[in-house]
Design an enzyme around this catalytic site. Structure first.
Site, PDB file in Angstrom:
ATOM      1  N   GLU A  56       0.875  -1.166   0.000  1.00  0.00           N
ATOM      2  CA  GLU A  56       0.000   0.000   0.000  1.00  0.00           C
ATOM      3  C   GLU A  56       0.915   1.218   0.000  1.00  0.00           C
ATOM      4  O   GLU A  56       1.790   1.332   0.866  1.00  0.00           O
ATOM      5  CB  GLU A  56      -0.891   0.002   1.243  1.00  0.00           C
ATOM      6  CG  GLU A  56      -1.885   1.139   1.189  1.00  0.00           C
ATOM      7  CD  GLU A  56      -2.775   1.245   2.423  1.00  0.00           C
ATOM      8  OE1 GLU A  56      -2.773   0.330   3.258  1.00  0.00           O
ATOM      9  OE2 GLU A  56      -3.450   2.285   2.529  1.00  0.00           O
ATOM     10  N   ARG A 281       4.651 -12.379  10.126  1.00  0.00           N
ATOM     11  CA  ARG A 281       5.405 -11.202   9.720  1.00  0.00           C
ATOM     12  C   ARG A 281       6.741 -11.145  10.449  1.00  0.00           C
ATOM     13  O   ARG A 281       6.908 -11.711  11.536  1.00  0.00           O
ATOM     14  CB  ARG A 281       4.612  -9.911   9.886  1.00  0.00           C
ATOM     15  CG  ARG A 281       4.117  -9.593  11.271  1.00  0.00           C
ATOM     16  CD  ARG A 281       3.511  -8.170  11.321  1.00  0.00           C
ATOM     17  NE  ARG A 281       2.483  -7.949  10.323  1.00  0.00           N
ATOM     18  CZ  ARG A 281       2.408  -6.857   9.520  1.00  0.00           C
ATOM     19  NH1 ARG A 281       3.281  -5.890   9.626  1.00  0.00           N
ATOM     20  NH2 ARG A 281       1.437  -6.720   8.666  1.00  0.00           N
ATOM     21  N   LYS A 291       3.861   1.149   9.741  1.00  0.00           N
ATOM     22  CA  LYS A 291       4.070   2.380   8.981  1.00  0.00           C
ATOM     23  C   LYS A 291       3.490   3.593   9.699  1.00  0.00           C
ATOM     24  O   LYS A 291       4.021   4.686   9.587  1.00  0.00           O
ATOM     25  CB  LYS A 291       3.458   2.222   7.584  1.00  0.00           C
ATOM     26  CG  LYS A 291       4.354   1.394   6.673  1.00  0.00           C
ATOM     27  CD  LYS A 291       3.829   1.358   5.259  1.00  0.00           C
ATOM     28  CE  LYS A 291       2.765   0.293   5.122  1.00  0.00           C
ATOM     29  NZ  LYS A 291       2.391   0.051   3.727  1.00  0.00           N
TER      30      LYS A 291
HETATM   31  P1  ATP Z   1       1.413  -1.739   8.227  1.00  0.00           P
HETATM   32  O1  ATP Z   1       0.786  -2.809   9.070  1.00  0.00           O
HETATM   33  O2  ATP Z   1       2.553  -1.056   8.854  1.00  0.00           O
HETATM   34  O3  ATP Z   1       0.423  -0.782   7.635  1.00  0.00           O
HETATM   35  P2  ATP Z   1       1.197  -3.343   5.939  1.00  0.00           P
HETATM   36  O4  ATP Z   1       1.386  -4.773   6.182  1.00  0.00           O
HETATM   37  O5  ATP Z   1      -0.207  -2.895   5.876  1.00  0.00           O
HETATM   38  O6  ATP Z   1       2.028  -2.523   6.985  1.00  0.00           O
HETATM   39  P3  ATP Z   1       1.515  -3.242   3.146  1.00  0.00           P
HETATM   40  O7  ATP Z   1       2.021  -2.166   2.289  1.00  0.00           O
HETATM   41  O8  ATP Z   1       0.082  -3.588   3.051  1.00  0.00           O
HETATM   42  O9  ATP Z   1       1.915  -2.875   4.614  1.00  0.00           O
HETATM   43  O10 ATP Z   1       2.392  -4.541   2.947  1.00  0.00           O
HETATM   44  C1  ATP Z   1       2.720  -5.071   1.695  1.00  0.00           C
HETATM   45  C2  ATP Z   1       3.056  -6.514   1.861  1.00  0.00           C
HETATM   46  O11 ATP Z   1       4.149  -6.673   2.750  1.00  0.00           O
HETATM   47  C3  ATP Z   1       1.899  -7.285   2.438  1.00  0.00           C
HETATM   48  O12 ATP Z   1       1.735  -8.479   1.709  1.00  0.00           O
HETATM   49  C4  ATP Z   1       2.295  -7.535   3.846  1.00  0.00           C
HETATM   50  O13 ATP Z   1       1.742  -8.727   4.316  1.00  0.00           O
HETATM   51  C5  ATP Z   1       3.820  -7.595   3.762  1.00  0.00           C
HETATM   52  N1  ATP Z   1       4.424  -7.183   5.021  1.00  0.00           N
HETATM   53  C6  ATP Z   1       4.226  -6.040   5.688  1.00  0.00           C
HETATM   54  N2  ATP Z   1       4.908  -6.012   6.839  1.00  0.00           N
HETATM   55  C7  ATP Z   1       5.574  -7.191   6.911  1.00  0.00           C
HETATM   56  C8  ATP Z   1       6.454  -7.780   7.865  1.00  0.00           C
HETATM   57  N3  ATP Z   1       6.794  -7.149   8.988  1.00  0.00           N
HETATM   58  N4  ATP Z   1       6.947  -9.004   7.599  1.00  0.00           N
HETATM   59  C9  ATP Z   1       6.618  -9.646   6.466  1.00  0.00           C
HETATM   60  N5  ATP Z   1       5.803  -9.149   5.536  1.00  0.00           N
HETATM   61  C10 ATP Z   1       5.264  -7.940   5.742  1.00  0.00           C
HETATM   62 MG    MG Z   2      -1.598  -3.791   4.487  1.00  0.00          MG
END
Ligand code: ATP
Ligand code: MG
Length: 581
Positions: A56, A281, A291
């Site tokens: 995102e 994660r 984020k």
């Molecule tokens: P936040 O929870 O901080 O908003 P997010 O997971 O929503 O982060 P995205 O941009 O949606 O952020 O993530 C893109 C991809 O990266 C998704 O498939 C998500 O599952 C993966 N991802 C995000 N954070 C992690 C992490 N700490 N470890 C492994 N994969 C991750």
């Molecule tokens: Mg997300």
């Protein structure tokens, strides 16, 4: 049927020698490759493996994302398949082009390629709208006119079932007409939403008539003002996967409970159905990964920006001196887990040390200089001494360092009143200068008022020249130094953990902002470096002997001003942990 091409690739991978912390080879196989292997055997997706990385664009990528990137692109590579890059840009109020650009830059830097498969969920808005119409016509979606607060109230709890909305049984015609009018911009935000009609008493809260669309009179970074209804993540995500022909939709554990909804939408729409697979994660000690929290650190100027070298973002790691190879190696080492866990940041540091140890040129730099005058060395004389660029790789050759009457040594390498086993310099003792001579401390010059040591007066022994001296004199200590005649002045930034505790997000009593390490940055602005560094460019990486790995800062280095970031000190806590455990 098993694709022979794929089997070959996996076999090749098995040969690559990936070692874990105990030096045992890690089997690259994991529960995800087991699922894929099985799908290949049963020919579930016609022998195809097609993954995607779906960020995102509401922030910069961090090391957790790197884990997901390496996993998704890595699986495609392993099985000779494809991996798409898809921006999940369904929330116009938090997303920005700056983030899209930074994400693309970081992915390229990490070394991944998505060919011409760069997609945006917003490209599917029209298709998603049509899918929604299909569900409405089937009686599987309805326009609800409760307020958001009422919807929350009707939702029930984990122990109590939810209550059906009075608008739940609107006719398909009425729903269609209202939904069209929502799209046409006839309503205010919050007046209506579109919901899936599933089951208000489902034990899985995600199935209690989840919202599919909400009204947002906001302009979107790609679709501008074309839309005023925006799809929710759960509605957009699976359908986007389906449109792109994704076979294995890999996401993190918090979406496990969303999988029944993912499946429900695809089944009701009767469209191509990818398999969602969840993994844990990545959490890293002494930092935060959300984020929202990272944005708060940026906005409240706790750090200088998303690329402040103390941040866990890819851009920060790059600026700090991490290489793409070290990050990929780290991702491989942490593996793929089904349960949430915490990875020691020392493992990340171990990975960059290992990489730079092989590649980084050794140089001498003095961070906290103390002037030394070698009294028996002729004034106006200098000489050039041979120094080895990398003892780990002699093909990197040698360079010359200047020796002269006045040099700088590290303040810490002199103690007026040394404890036992201090093998560096103190009054009357001798030490070897790396690549040069043995010197003896004859006299200490101090500030009369403060007692601060200002300068040392030493003598050198010409017969002890490194490599060619005739003397067989031995001393226990060797220290680094820089000649005063041609030293470069530079600023060095030393970094410590950004947080005081291992897991700042789960500290019960305190907000993560109260757990910030006040001493995470130390700036040294009177550093002296050997002249060979004059040719270095932003991003270049070095080992400063005895001090660690450093890299020329890409942001603040300017004509006439060198800024170095310390990537990591030399002491490898990870190697130590894994030896004793
Ligand atoms: P936040 O929870 O901080 O908003 P997010 O997971 O929503 O982060 P995205 O941009 O949606 O952020 O993530 C893109 C991809 O990266 C998704 O498939 C998500 O599952 C993966 N991802 C995000 N954070 C992690 C992490 N700490 N470890 C492994 N994969 C991750
Ligand atoms: Mg997300």
């Amino acid at each position: 049927m098993n694709n022979p091409e794929n089997t070959k690739n996996l076999r090749d991978l098995n040969k690559t020698d990936i070692k874990n912390e105990n030096n045992a080879s890690i089997k690259p196989g994991n529960f995800i490759t087991e699922i894929i292997d099985e799908d290949l055997k049963t020919n579930k997706y016609g022998g195809k493996v097609h993954t995607r990385f779906p960020p995102e664009p509401n922030g910069y990528l961090h090391i957790g994302h790197a884990k997901s990137i390496c996993l998704n692109f890595g699986l495609a590579e392993t099985y000779g398949g494809l991996c798409n890059l898809r921006f999940d840009d369904t929330n116009p109020t938090k997303e920005e082009v700056e983030y899209v650009d930074s994400i693309i830059e970081d992915l390229r830097w990490l070394g991944f390629d998505w060919g011409d498969r760069l997609y945006f969920a917003s490209d599917y808005f029209e298709q998603l709208f049509e899918y929604a119409v299909k569900l409405i016509k089937k009686g599987k979606a309805y326009v609800d006119s409760l307020t958001m607060e009422e919807i929350r109230g009707y939702r029930g709890t984990h122990t109590e079932p939810g209550k059906e909305s009075p608008y739940r049984n609107r006719s398909a015609e009425e729903n269609l007409s209202l939904f069209e009018r929502m799209r046409a911009g006839e309503f205010k935000e919050g007046e209506h939403v579109l919901r899936a009609k599933i089951d208000m008493s489902s034990p899985n809260m995600n199935l209690r008539d989840p919202i599919m669309y909400r009204i947002r009179h906001a302009s979107h970074h790609r679709t501008d003002n074309k839309w005023c209804i925006y799809p929710m993540y759960d509605w957009a995500h699976g359908q986007s996967d389906s449109i792109e022909g994704i076979t294995h939709s890999i996401c993190t554990l918090e979406f496990e409970n969303h999988r029944p909804l993912y499946d429900w939408f695809l089944d009701e729409l009767e469209i191509y159905h990818p398999q969602q697979i969840e993994f844990a994660r990545l959490n890293l000690s002494y930092t935060v990964m959300s984020k929202r929290k990272l944005l708060q650190l940026v906005e409240e100027q706790i750090v200088s920006g998303w690329d402040d070298p103390r941040m866990p973002t890819i851009s920060a790691l790059r600026r700090r001196g991490y290489t793409p190879e070290s990050i990929r190696l780290f991702s491989e080492r942490v593996g793929v887990a089904k349960r949430d866990n915490m990875i020691d940041v020392a493992l990340l540091e171990h990975s960059i040390r290992e990489d730079l140890n092989k590649r980084a040129m050794r140089v001498m730099a003095v961070l906290k200089p103390l002037k030394v005058v070698i009294e028996n060395y002729p004034e106006n004389q200098t000489e050039e001494l041979d120094a080895i660029n990398n003892p780990e790789d002699l093909s990197m050759g040698k360079r010359r360092v200047t020796f002269s009457r006045e040099i700088f040594i590290e303040r810490e390498d002199f103690l007026e009143f040394p404890p036992k086993k201090f093998f560096r310099l103190s009054p009357g003792t001798e030490v070897r200068l790396r690549y040069a001579y043995i010197i003896k401390c004859e006299k200490v010059i101090k500030d009369n008022k403060t007692g601060e040591v200002l300068e040392l007066r030493c003598t050198y022994d010409p017969a002890t020249k490194s490599g060619s001296g005739t003397s067989d004199k031995k001393v226990k200590g060797t220290i680094h130094w820089v000649s005063a005649v041609d030293a470069i002045e530079a600023e060095v930034r030393l970094y410590d953990r950004l947080f005081l505790v291992e897991d700042p997000s789960y500290e019960k009593e305190k907000d993560f902002m109260e757990l910030i390490n006040p001493n995470s940055l130390e700036i040294l602005d009177t550093c002296k470096m050997e002249k060979s560094l004059l040719n270095s460019k932003p991003g270049d990486k070095f080992q400063f002997e005895r001090l660690g790995y450093f890299c020329v800062d890409t942001v603040d280095t300017k004509e006439g001003k060198f800024v170095f970031n310390r990537t990591v000190p030399l002491r490898d806590t990870w190697a130590k942990i894994s030896k004793t455990s």
